[in-house]
Design a protein around this motif. Sequence first.
Motif, short mmCIF file in Angstrom:
data_model
loop_
_atom_site.label_atom_id
_atom_site.label_comp_id
_atom_site.label_asym_id
_atom_site.label_seq_id
_atom_site.Cartn_x
_atom_site.Cartn_y
_atom_site.Cartn_z
N THR A 185 69.42 38.99 30.01
CA THR A 185 69.60 39.66 28.73
C THR A 185 68.49 40.68 28.50
O THR A 185 67.45 40.68 29.17
CB THR A 185 69.58 38.64 27.58
OG1 THR A 185 68.29 38.01 27.53
CG2 THR A 185 70.66 37.58 27.78
N SER A 186 68.71 41.54 27.52
CA SER A 186 67.73 42.59 27.22
C SER A 186 66.40 41.99 26.76
O SER A 186 65.33 42.52 27.07
CB SER A 186 68.28 43.54 26.15
OG SER A 186 68.60 42.83 24.97
N VAL B 235 70.65 33.72 30.72
CA VAL B 235 69.87 34.33 29.65
C VAL B 235 68.74 35.19 30.21
O VAL B 235 68.24 36.09 29.53
CB VAL B 235 69.32 33.23 28.70
CG1 VAL B 235 68.10 32.55 29.30
CG2 VAL B 235 68.99 33.79 27.33
N THR C 292 68.36 30.92 23.25
CA THR C 292 67.84 32.13 23.87
C THR C 292 67.14 31.82 25.16
O THR C 292 67.72 31.84 26.23
CB THR C 292 66.91 32.87 22.90
OG1 THR C 292 65.90 31.97 22.45
CG2 THR C 292 67.68 33.36 21.69
#
Length: 479
Positions: free
Chosen positions: A97-98, A94, A32
């Motif tokens: 990303t949300s 990354v 992540t």
Amino acid sequence: MTTHAGIGRGDRSWAAVAALALLLAMLAIAATLSAPPARSQGESGGRFLGVASCAGSTCHGRMEGDGVVVRQDELMRWQEPSTPGGAHSRAWAVLNTSRSQFIARNLGIGDPARASMCLGCHSDAATSRGTAPIEDGVTCESCHGPAGGWIASHYAGVGDNPSPGGEMREKHLANLRAGLRRLEDPVVRAGVCVDCHFGAAGEGQFVTHRIMAAGHPRISFELDLFSSLQAHHQEDADYGWRKFGAAGARTDHVQMWAVGQATALERSLALFQSKRGTEGMFPEFYFLDCHSCHRRIYDQAKPVKTSVDNPARPGIPEGMPPYNDENLIMLSAAARMASPALAEQLGARSAAFHRAIATDRPAAVRAAADLAQTVAALKSAFAARAFSGTDAFAMVDAIAGKAVNDRFTDYAGSSQAVMGVDTLLNAMVSSGRITIGAAAGIRADIDRAYASVKDPNAYKPSDFQASFGSAVRAIQALR
């Protein structure tokens, strides 16, 4: 020579699937928002040329790993979309990303893909990027060093040395003189990696408690295991000649693990003593044990004790969060193999540091400086010592021994212990002390130990010690 691309990279491919599923996913550290390495502290900088400078089919951009000396498909490995080997290439992506957008909104920093707070680790070093686009993420040069100084010697053809092995060694030494980082040296590698995988004084290279509170995952790192997951090469005779000057030479994984533990603790203590050690009127909670505060709160007539006594943390009163000593625990297990005298000093100064934390910050800073001196001496001792497969067994025994095992009262130290015995098991395989088949045969025991640290909120010291003990006994039975 290199082997066919279908064969797993390095000596440790048998553990890759389990390490990915149970380490990276469970500890939420790579897939992540994991922070990859940028520049090491003290480096003056250089000119980054970008991934394109490595991508030629005669260099590292082939579709198949069929090169004569090196695989030559390293770029393909680096940009794999879902494996640990491709994690660095995804470091900048990354940020779009949300989850990253959510974190950025909480912090009020605007677009995370352009924020200096993020780019220090999610892209090449921002102040030395040169022509390299930030979209490349963490590239070859983030670890190997800015190529502006050494790419010419790296491209250079062969010389007049009649020995092929000697020729490779001479060329590698020329690259090092021109600025290529000597990552085969565990001290150098650790210094590069911990900048982002632990923290540094540089801009955008320190995940504060405030950043974690905004949604960033907790930082967790073990040098040798992460190096194995990121390896885009194979350690064969060519590698031995090039890196160490001997066909049979290989990476000493026990040494890499021990130096990594010492370097992480050394960096932690250095940052604790610096301005990073405080946040406003409060201490920087990043340095403290997360789960000493992040526990359920009880308000009832019958008291419920929510912590477990730790024999190596004297003087910490109930309700005061202790220092995160995950690397200190591992280092104490390894110290006696390097120097019994330094091991005794480490124990005494560790206890003094914990006591000082309960006194005031000036006392804690002084104690941290004393402890850091011992840690630096141990790091040098580890770096100067060669380790064997038998030593790896002794390290596992030390980690599982009562003096160390009783200190596994918190999640961080326990997860570090699992990574430690896993990397030591891999060292036994690499050194030929045990076979790949024997190690694979006890994989289920290692996996159960990983499962006990899967969820920080469900962590229970007694459950961990039971599953960890089972894994250790399985390893010890391989003697």
